[in-house]
Design a protein around this motif. Structure first.
Motif, PDB file in Angstrom:
ATOM      1  N   ARG A 154      -5.698   2.348   7.450  1.00 15.61           N
ATOM      2  CA  ARG A 154      -6.867   1.540   7.798  1.00 15.61           C
ATOM      3  C   ARG A 154      -6.456   0.087   8.052  1.00 15.61           C
ATOM      4  O   ARG A 154      -6.945  -0.559   9.000  1.00 15.61           O
ATOM      5  CB  ARG A 154      -7.888   1.613   6.673  1.00 15.61           C
ATOM      6  CG  ARG A 154      -9.258   1.023   7.030  1.00 15.61           C
ATOM      7  CD  ARG A 154     -10.246   1.148   5.882  1.00 15.61           C
ATOM      8  NE  ARG A 154     -10.407   2.546   5.481  1.00 15.61           N
ATOM      9  CZ  ARG A 154     -10.006   3.042   4.314  1.00 15.61           C
ATOM     10  NH1 ARG A 154      -9.401   2.240   3.430  1.00 15.61           N
ATOM     11  NH2 ARG A 154     -10.193   4.291   4.008  1.00 15.61           N
ATOM     12  N   CYS A 185      -0.932   4.681  -1.281  1.00 16.18           N
ATOM     13  CA  CYS A 185      -2.283   4.523  -0.735  1.00 16.18           C
ATOM     14  C   CYS A 185      -2.212   4.615   0.790  1.00 16.18           C
ATOM     15  O   CYS A 185      -2.375   3.614   1.511  1.00 16.18           O
ATOM     16  CB  CYS A 185      -2.887   3.185  -1.167  1.00 16.18           C
ATOM     17  SG  CYS A 185      -2.989   2.954  -2.952  1.00 16.18           S
ATOM     18  N   GLN A 205      -5.458   3.712   2.885  1.00 18.77           N
ATOM     19  CA  GLN A 205      -5.674   2.270   2.972  1.00 18.77           C
ATOM     20  C   GLN A 205      -4.653   1.617   3.898  1.00 18.77           C
ATOM     21  O   GLN A 205      -4.981   0.678   4.627  1.00 18.77           O
ATOM     22  CB  GLN A 205      -5.594   1.636   1.582  1.00 18.77           C
ATOM     23  CG  GLN A 205      -6.761   1.969   0.676  1.00 18.77           C
ATOM     24  CD  GLN A 205      -6.551   3.285  -0.072  1.00 18.77           C
ATOM     25  OE1 GLN A 205      -5.729   4.112   0.341  1.00 18.77           O
ATOM     26  NE2 GLN A 205      -7.291   3.489  -1.150  1.00 18.77           N
ATOM     27  N   GLN A 209       0.829  -1.206   0.000  1.00 14.53           N
ATOM     28  CA  GLN A 209       0.000   0.000   0.000  1.00 14.53           C
ATOM     29  C   GLN A 209       0.867   1.262   0.000  1.00 14.53           C
ATOM     30  O   GLN A 209       0.576   2.231  -0.725  1.00 14.53           O
ATOM     31  CB  GLN A 209      -0.917   0.012   1.233  1.00 14.53           C
ATOM     32  CG  GLN A 209      -1.918  -1.131   1.299  1.00 14.53           C
ATOM     33  CD  GLN A 209      -3.061  -0.980   0.324  1.00 14.53           C
ATOM     34  OE1 GLN A 209      -3.123  -0.001  -0.417  1.00 14.53           O
ATOM     35  NE2 GLN A 209      -3.967  -1.948   0.309  1.00 14.53           N
TER      36      GLN A 209
END
Length: 444
Positions: free
Chosen positions: A308, A302, A305, A297
């Motif tokens: 998370r 990202c 993401q 990621q």
């Protein structure tokens, strides 16, 4: 995405649980089949074995996992890792073979351990090879094979012990201890065979491994070493602190206090720590899966993401630690009676169960730091925790007596975990600004 995360996490937890159960059966087999003298020889050899495993792997499995996850063409890194592992294992094996007689005579002060120490030699290259294979699979985000190979490892080891102990008389403690140590190498052979079969089924993986003729550059080795050496440093610091603990424990204590401290130390590491670290089979498996996924990621920018993903895995790890801690607090006495047929350690177990809930998130914090390229910072955090732990054991044993032993353990663990947590949170939310600000300024 959430379904994939939950499915992968469920598979990891199930396979890790099966491997942990089989590992527990191996410990029971050793405890029941080995005589007391053979168990002493086996126990004296284990710190050396763990230390050599750390040196043999040299942090390369995690480094390979991170690089494979973040690169579209990991072939140069794979070839560089194989060359580094080959050179490192060759030198380490030759040095240890030559040093065994001196080590047994002057360090362990028992020359009878020479045959047992020689049984450690095969595990040096085997654990390095299996680590590289696991790291590659994890980097490709294929989590089933690295987790399932642990089951093959424990089954191979258990079968070997059962067969060999049927032919070794109980009055040969050295031979029994030698077989118990060699069973670790047999387990690694089973793990490697499992991974090779899995690679044969994955033609894409075999294709990447078979296309290694690409030219290597110094940067390939530098990148691997910059990642692997700090990872090795963290593990070496932990191994060294465990080695120095008994020495620091009795440094300023009198003869009577020394006996009390040694008894408390034996209860802590022989009975309490296996129960406190029981959730690690799940949290370590989750952290091993988190490292390549988080790196993947990050390599694609990202950041949301990635954040998370970390909070999801961290929450699951914390929940596992909380469930385990609450269980030990309320059921410490029946658990100890069931497993150990004694309850002398229940008070210590209850006092350590609550703070050790935080220990459950330490593996995933370490994986995220490695993914961020903060391996050196992780090593410094581990060093800080080890120094505080050894300092407490050295200087608090006289005023606090046996209470200093669990206090030093908790102080060192909390120091490392909280330092890791601070660094991870800083880096996670630091990435919000570089992504958003340039776009905002461009719009303005």
């Amino acid at each position: 995405m959430k379904k994939e995360i939950l499915r992968s996490a469920a598979h990891l937890l199930l396979l890790s649980l099966l491997a942990k159960i089989l590992s527990f059966f191996v410990r029971i087999a050793c405890a029941r089949m080995l005589s007391s003298e053979a168990m002493n020889y086996y126990t004296l050899t284990m710190p050396t074995t763990v230390f050599l495993i750390t040196l043999a792997q040299m942090g390369l499995p995690n480094a390979v996992s991170k690089i494979v996850a973040s690169r579209t063409n990991p072939t140069p890194a794979l070839k560089a890792s194989l060359i580094l592992a080959l050179l490192n294992n060759l030198l380490l094996t030759l040095f240890f073979i030559l040093a065994i007689p001196l080590f047994a005579r002057f360090v362990l002060k028992q020359q009878v351990l020479i045959p047992v120490l020689r049984a450690v030699v095969p595990i040096i290259p085997l654990v390095s090879l299996s680590g590289l294979l696991k790291g590659y699979f994890m980097g490709c985000r294929q989590v089933i094979a690295p987790a399932a190979c642990q089951i093959s490892e424990e089954i191979s080891r258990l079968l070997f012990l059962w067969i060999v102990f049927c032919f070794i008389p109980a009055h040969q403690p050295v031979a029994m201890a030698q077989a118990a140590v060699f069973s670790m190498s047999v387990g690694e052979m089973g793990s490697i065979l499992h991974l090779l079969i899995a690679m044969k089924r994955k033609k894409r993986v075999l294709y990447h491994v078979s296309t290694l003729p690409s030219a290597l550059h110094r940067s390939d080795f530098s990148e691997l070493l910059n990642l692997s050496l700090p990872m090795t440093g963290s593990r070496l610091i932990g191994s060294l602190s465990n080695f120095l603990e008994p020495m620091c424990l009795v440094l300023f204590a009198g003869p009577l206090l020394q006996q009390q401290l040694i008894q408390t130390y034996s209860q802590l590491h022989g009975y309490v720590m296996p129960l406190l670290t029981l959730p690690s089979f799940a949290t370590v498996a989750l952290s091993n899966w988190l490292l390549p996924s988080f790196s993947w990621q990050l390599s694609r920018k990202c950041h949301d993401q990635a954040r998370r993903l970390f909070f999801q895995i961290g929450a699951v790890s914390l929940l596992i630690g909380a469930l385990s801690g609450m269980t030990l607090i309320f059921l410490a006495e029946p658990i100890c009676q069931l497993l150990y047929h004694q309850t002398a350690m229940t008070a210590m177990l209850k006092s350590l169960a609550l703070p050790f809930i935080l220990y459950a998130i330490q593996p995933c914090l370490t994986s995220v730091l490695h993914a961020f390229g903060c391996s050196k910072e992780a090593m410094m955090d581990t060093l800080a925790g080890s120094v505080i732990r050894l300092g407490c054991m050295t200087f608090l044993t006289v005023p606090l007596r046996t209470a200093a032993v669990p206090l030093a353990l908790v102080a060192g663990m909390l120091t490392t975990t909280l330092l890791h947590l601070g660094r991870v949170l800083h880096r996670l939310f630091q990435h919000k600004q570089p992504v958003l600000l340039p776009q905002t300024q461009k719009n303005l």
